[in-house]
Each structure stands twice: as C-alpha cells, then as structure tokens.
Design an enzyme around this catalytic site. Structure first.
Site, PDB file in Angstrom:
ATOM      1  N   LEU A  93      81.578  -6.840  15.686  1.00 45.12           N
ATOM      2  CA  LEU A  93      81.315  -7.657  16.882  1.00 45.12           C
ATOM      3  C   LEU A  93      82.062  -7.116  18.100  1.00 45.12           C
ATOM      4  O   LEU A  93      82.814  -7.839  18.755  1.00 45.12           O
ATOM      5  CB  LEU A  93      81.714  -9.109  16.612  1.00 45.12           C
ATOM      6  CG  LEU A  93      80.707  -9.909  15.782  1.00 45.12           C
ATOM      7  CD1 LEU A  93      81.326 -11.228  15.326  1.00 45.12           C
ATOM      8  CD2 LEU A  93      79.422 -10.183  16.564  1.00 45.12           C
ATOM      9  N   VAL A 146      80.157  -0.246  14.425  1.00 49.06           N
ATOM     10  CA  VAL A 146      81.607  -0.036  14.404  1.00 49.06           C
ATOM     11  C   VAL A 146      81.911   1.316  15.029  1.00 49.06           C
ATOM     12  O   VAL A 146      81.011   2.116  15.285  1.00 49.06           O
ATOM     13  CB  VAL A 146      82.187  -0.133  12.972  1.00 49.06           C
ATOM     14  CG1 VAL A 146      81.906  -1.501  12.372  1.00 49.06           C
ATOM     15  CG2 VAL A 146      81.653   0.969  12.069  1.00 49.06           C
ATOM     16  N   SER A 193      71.154   3.179  23.362  1.00 52.73           N
ATOM     17  CA  SER A 193      71.671   3.367  24.722  1.00 52.73           C
ATOM     18  C   SER A 193      71.295   2.202  25.610  1.00 52.73           C
ATOM     19  O   SER A 193      70.200   1.652  25.501  1.00 52.73           O
ATOM     20  CB  SER A 193      71.136   4.659  25.336  1.00 52.73           C
ATOM     21  OG  SER A 193      71.609   4.770  26.669  1.00 52.73           O
ATOM     22  N   LYS A 196      70.302  11.082  20.491  1.00 58.22           N
ATOM     23  CA  LYS A 196      71.214  10.253  21.302  1.00 58.22           C
ATOM     24  C   LYS A 196      72.346  11.104  21.875  1.00 58.22           C
ATOM     25  O   LYS A 196      72.773  10.916  23.027  1.00 58.22           O
ATOM     26  CB  LYS A 196      71.794   9.112  20.449  1.00 58.22           C
ATOM     27  CG  LYS A 196      72.902   8.306  21.154  1.00 58.22           C
ATOM     28  CD  LYS A 196      72.367   7.510  22.324  1.00 58.22           C
ATOM     29  CE  LYS A 196      73.339   6.938  23.315  1.00 58.22           C
ATOM     30  NZ  LYS A 196      74.603   6.406  22.955  1.00 58.22           N
ATOM     31  N   HIS A 240      70.926  12.936  24.750  1.00 55.51           N
ATOM     32  CA  HIS A 240      70.756  11.945  25.829  1.00 55.51           C
ATOM     33  C   HIS A 240      72.079  11.814  26.599  1.00 55.51           C
ATOM     34  O   HIS A 240      72.109  11.843  27.831  1.00 55.51           O
ATOM     35  CB  HIS A 240      70.346  10.600  25.207  1.00 55.51           C
ATOM     36  CG  HIS A 240      70.507   9.403  26.103  1.00 55.51           C
ATOM     37  ND1 HIS A 240      71.751   8.874  26.420  1.00 55.51           N
ATOM     38  CD2 HIS A 240      69.605   8.638  26.755  1.00 55.51           C
ATOM     39  CE1 HIS A 240      71.599   7.847  27.223  1.00 55.51           C
ATOM     40  NE2 HIS A 240      70.301   7.673  27.442  1.00 55.51           N
ATOM     41  N   ASN A 241      73.175  11.690  25.875  1.00 55.63           N
ATOM     42  CA  ASN A 241      74.476  11.523  26.531  1.00 55.63           C
ATOM     43  C   ASN A 241      74.892  12.797  27.274  1.00 55.63           C
ATOM     44  O   ASN A 241      75.533  12.725  28.320  1.00 55.63           O
ATOM     45  CB  ASN A 241      75.547  11.139  25.508  1.00 55.63           C
ATOM     46  CG  ASN A 241      75.411   9.694  25.069  1.00 55.63           C
ATOM     47  OD1 ASN A 241      74.359   9.079  25.230  1.00 55.63           O
ATOM     48  ND2 ASN A 241      76.460   9.145  24.491  1.00 55.63           N
ATOM     49  N   GLU A 290      73.186  12.726  30.437  1.00 49.34           N
ATOM     50  CA  GLU A 290      73.881  11.699  31.238  1.00 49.34           C
ATOM     51  C   GLU A 290      75.133  12.291  31.906  1.00 49.34           C
ATOM     52  O   GLU A 290      75.380  12.049  33.086  1.00 49.34           O
ATOM     53  CB  GLU A 290      74.244  10.548  30.289  1.00 49.34           C
ATOM     54  CG  GLU A 290      74.984   9.407  30.905  1.00 49.34           C
ATOM     55  CD  GLU A 290      75.417   8.397  29.816  1.00 49.34           C
ATOM     56  OE1 GLU A 290      74.632   8.092  28.897  1.00 49.34           O
ATOM     57  OE2 GLU A 290      76.564   7.933  29.887  1.00 49.34           O
ATOM     58  N   TYR A 291      75.909  13.071  31.162  1.00 48.63           N
ATOM     59  CA  TYR A 291      77.091  13.729  31.735  1.00 48.63           C
ATOM     60  C   TYR A 291      76.671  14.562  32.947  1.00 48.63           C
ATOM     61  O   TYR A 291      77.312  14.542  33.994  1.00 48.63           O
ATOM     62  CB  TYR A 291      77.721  14.682  30.711  1.00 48.63           C
ATOM     63  CG  TYR A 291      78.775  14.105  29.805  1.00 48.63           C
ATOM     64  CD1 TYR A 291      78.556  12.930  29.091  1.00 48.63           C
ATOM     65  CD2 TYR A 291      79.988  14.763  29.619  1.00 48.63           C
ATOM     66  CE1 TYR A 291      79.521  12.435  28.231  1.00 48.63           C
ATOM     67  CE2 TYR A 291      80.954  14.272  28.764  1.00 48.63           C
ATOM     68  CZ  TYR A 291      80.724  13.107  28.073  1.00 48.63           C
ATOM     69  OH  TYR A 291      81.679  12.619  27.222  1.00 48.63           O
TER      70      TYR A 291
END
Ligand code: NAP
Length: 472
Positions: free
Chosen positions: A11, A75, A129, A183, A186-187, A190-191
């Site tokens: 959570l 997690v 994302s 993914k 993708h990041n 993004e950078y």
C-alpha cells in the site's frame, strides 16, 4: 462479503491508488501491506466505505481471494519482490496469478516468469506508468508474461487503464520480461524529454532573460502544437509558473540543481550499450543527472574554468513561440522517442518479444508520463511499416526533422559559443548528422586499429579482410 475478486500487496503511493481504481471498476478487493499499520490507516482513510478488506497475514490474504487468484504486487523493486513471492508461494494454488506492477529489472522478470510458471502459477511483469494520479484515474499498463496469464487479467486491466479514442491504454506486450523492458525504455524516453525541457528553460532564462511566467507562456504555446502537446510540457508550464509561498518568487529557482536517477534510466542505457543501439539523447539525459549531482565539484570547477565572454544569440521571440528553440526541442523529442523505439526493435529481435510497435504507441497515448499528441504519428508510422528501423525514416518524421534542423543547429551553435551546456540538444544534432552521413570517419579508426593491433580492415573497392604493415 464473498471472496474478493482482486488482491493488492503493497500500500505505497501506487498500490493504494491502484486498488481504489480496481474497486471503482467493480472488483472487490483485499489488501496486504508488510507494515500492518499502513493497512489499518488506509482502511480507516481512503479505503473506508469501499468494497475493500484488509488481511493481517499473507495466508489470510490468499484465503480471502476467489480462484484463480489475481494478485498485484506493488512493492519496491528488487529483493522485496523475491521476498514477497517466497512468502506467498506456499499458499498459492495451480492457476493463481501474480502480477508485479513495480519497476523491476526485466531480467529479474524473465527469471521469475520461468520459476513461477514451472510451479503452474501465472506470472505477469507489468510496467505501470502515470504516477499516483494515473494509478487512480487510469494508468498506461505494459503487461508481459505468458499470453494465457495475460488473458486471465485482461478484463481487469482493460477497465483500470486510461482510455483514449481507440481503446484502453493496455495491451499484451510479449513473453517473459517484455512488459518491464518496454516500461524501462518508456522511462528512458522520459529522461530524455525532461532534460530537453530543462535545457530549453536554461536557455530561455540565461539567453532570453525570461522569468517564470514568461517561460510558462512559451510552454503553453508549445503545448498547443501537434509536435509538442504532451503531459511533460504541460507540467513544465505549471512548474515554471508556481511561486514560492514564502518569497513569492519563482519556486523552481529555490530548488537545488541536483537530480537523482533511479534504475530504469540507467537500465535503458546499459541495455542499449549491450545491444549495440545508439541512444545518445537518452544517455545525455542520464549523464546530465549524474553530473548535476556532483554539485560541490562543479562549484570548485566554476572558479577555475570561467565562462566564455558573454555571447547572445537568437532564440526567437515569445511572440513567435521562440521558434528556433521550439524547433530544437521538437527535433530532440522526436529523436528521444525514435531512439527508444529503435532499442525496442533490437530487444524484440534478441529476446523474441515479437513487439507490436504501433500498439505500444497506442498505449502510451494516455495515462503515462510520456503521453503526447505525437504518439498518434508514432502509432501510424509503425502501423504503416512494422519493421521501420528508425522513426526518422518515416516520411512524416523525416519531413519534421528536415524542417526543425535549422533551429536545432542555431541553438546548439549559440549555446556552444555562450558556454551553456545543452547535452541532449547537442547529442541529438550529432546523432542526426551521423545517422544521415553516407561516409563517417571510422575508416581512420579502422586504420589505427589495424596499425597498432593488426585488426585488419575491409576496403571500399574490393571484398575481403586486409592488413597493412603501417609502421615499417
Ligand atoms: P512506495 O510508496 O515507496 O511503497 C513501497 C511499498 O513496498 C510499501 O508498501 C512497502 O511496505 C513495500 N515494501 C518495501 N520493501 C518491502 C519488502 N522487503 N517486503 C515487502 N514489502 C516491501 O512505492 P511506490 O512509489 O508505490 O512504488 C512501488 C513500485 O512501483 C516500485 O517498484 C516503483 O518503482 C514503481 N512505480 C512507482 C511509480 C511512482 O510514481 N511512485 C510509478 C510507476 C512505478 P512498507 O509499508 O512495509 O514499507
């Protein structure tokens, strides 16, 4: 309540929002968190009045779920994922499904898919994302693993994902670690885009003398264009406009100029180097963050290595959207996406991922951090030619690059003379100029290698491998 449809472990920022998303979409849920107090806090707070229950132990968590169980782990990546799998496995039964929605290293996911499938559990490595808001309202999701495992979660993830004109922002990506690899890239993209916008800000401030609001106005005008309209341009405008409540000045100027970098940007570059795919714009963005964190060294160097004499150059005016700078940013953003897609092409071949690049363009159109209007063009380009080697070879993108290059050259040249670092913009220019060159100087590199190490070389005029005794 009967058995829950969906289970969430972890959570944290993402998990909390994703379970609320699932519940809103009709999936009664059970949640578990390593630290029990967080579960209690969630159920008394945002989870109150919802069709969500808590479990104090993993055994109770598993027993509360209908079969086959659909369990999403949110997690921390790395050992916590292995620890969670080890702790829950004794309670799982054949056909149950574990989904890792964190930013795991794709090689770890490859291993886990193989291990878990051998025990007859389904295992999905799913890139997610969209940050906290996306997780709640609809993220972009990149699930990989066996197709049968994906089929079992498809109705759930299609409902949870962001929705765009042509469907939800989720699709089966491919086997093994394909989802986490996509993914990761993708990041990496993004950078690149974040650094491109940071360079534009630096130039507008230092060369153009613009303040936060003036820069935000330029970003707002860019956000109206097909080429730059995007979430990242939108939030850059917000960041530049925001004032420090303590001083009333631009808040961004009060922030320390040292950026961290987490796993995914680094993994993109390492994978690209390993796979022999040039990604210099993305690499420059990673290096820029690493170098920025050497703050005390930079301060020392600044005293020894002074700036060149003041040099001003034309960035355009706010009235014409700072046209040269806008064009430089468009070219660099296109190249950032293009380098990422080229890396995905190579990974797909190497790992038999059988990636659908047009579908990847589609699921990045909504929910995720790199969502942009340009992704429709990327979707179309790969739809027209699924084997497109480089985005710049697509006619629409080639025309864009040709149109934007004069601006990029002007900005990079001006920045070089002014001593202002523009690592992503200059790497982009070198990349484009190298990629379009029929003849590069690597013939001399080959000559040197043969000279000192007898590595041999090929000739342009006849086949075969040749060696010359250069030093006689
Ligand atoms: P977070 O807020 O830092 O929460 C981390 C969660 O992991 C907590 O529930 C924590 O439990 C649990 N955890 C940590 N170590 C554990 C262990 N050894 N065993 C069991 N549970 C453990 O993380 P987050 O931002 O939601 O991110 C979760 C994952 O999603 C990460 O892989 C992250 O990279 C990825 N992600 C994050 C974002 C984002 O915008 N934040 C976006 C996309 C993907 P405790 O409460 O007991 O500490």
């Amino acid at each position: 309540m009967g058995k829950a449809h969906f289970g969430l472990i972890g959570l944290g920022v993402m998990g909390e929002n994703l379970v609320l998303n699932a519940e809103r979409n009709g999936y009664s849920s059970v949640v578990f968190n390593r630290t029990k107090a967080k579960t209690d806090e969630f159920l008394a707070g945002r989870g109150a009045g919802k069709d969500i229950v808590g479990a104090a132990t993993l055994e109770e968590f598993v027993a509360t779920l209908e079969r086959p169980r659909r369990i999403l782990m949110m997690v921390k990546a790395g050992q916590p994922v292995d620890d969670t799998i080890a702790a829950i496995s004794p309670f799982l039964e054949e056909g149950d499904l574990l989904i890792d929605g964190g930013n795991s290293l794709y090689a770890d996911t490859e291993r886990r898919v193989a291990e878990l499938e051998s025990k007859s559990f389904g295992y999905i490595g799913m890139g997610v994302s969209g940050g906290a808001k996306g997780a709640l309202e609809g993220p972009s999701m990149m699930p990989g693993g066996t197709k049968a495992a994906y089929d079992a979660i498809e109705p759930l993830v299609r409902k949870m994902a962001a929705q765009v004109d042509d469907g939800p922002c989720v699709t089966y990506i491919g086997p093994g670690g394909a989802g986490h690899f996509v993914k990761t890239v993708h990041n990496g993209i993004e950078y690149g885009i974040e650094q491109i916008l940071a360079e534009a800000y630096d130039l507008m401030k230092r060369v153009g003398g613009l303040n936060g609001d003036q820069m935000a106005d330029v970003l707002a005008s860019w956000n109206q264009t097909e080429e730059l309209a995007s979430f990242l341009v939108e939030i850059t405008e917000v960041c530049l406009r925001t004032k420090d409540p303590e001083t009333g000045a631009d808040l961004v100027e009060a922030i320390v100029d040292a950026a961290g970098q987490k796993g995914t940007g680094l993994w993109t570059v390492v994978s690209a180097l390993e796979m022999g795919v040039p990604v210099p714009t993305i690499y420059a963005a990673l290096n820029a963050r690493v170098l920025s964190s050497l703050r005390s060294e930079r301060l020392e160097a600044g005293a020894l290595l002074p700036e060149p004499a003041a040099h001003s150059f034309n960035l355009g005016s706010a009235a014409d959207e700072m046209a040269p700078l806008r064009d430089a940013c468009i070219a660099a953003c296109i190249v950032s996406y293009g380098q990422g897609m080229a890396l995905l092409q190579e990974a797909s071949k190497l790992h038999d991922y059988n990636l659908n690049f047009s579908a990847i363009g589609q699921i990045w159109k909504g929910g995720c951090i790199i969502r942009a209007r340009l992704l429709q063009r990327i979707q179309d380009a790969y739809g027209a030619n699924p084997n497109l080697a480089n985005l710049m070879l697509d006619p629409w993108f080639a025309e864009q690059i040709n149109r934007r290059l004069p601006g990029l050259r002007q900005v990079v040249a001006g920045a070089a003379l002014a001593g202002i670092p523009v690592p992503c913009l200059s790497s982009t220019l070198d990349y484009i100029d190298s990629y379009r060159s029929a003849r590069l100087p690597q013939n001399l590199v080959q000559a040197m290698r043969d000279c000192f190490g007898s590595h041999t070389y090929e000739r342009v005029d006849k086949p075969g491998n040749f060696h010359t005794e250069w030093l006689d």
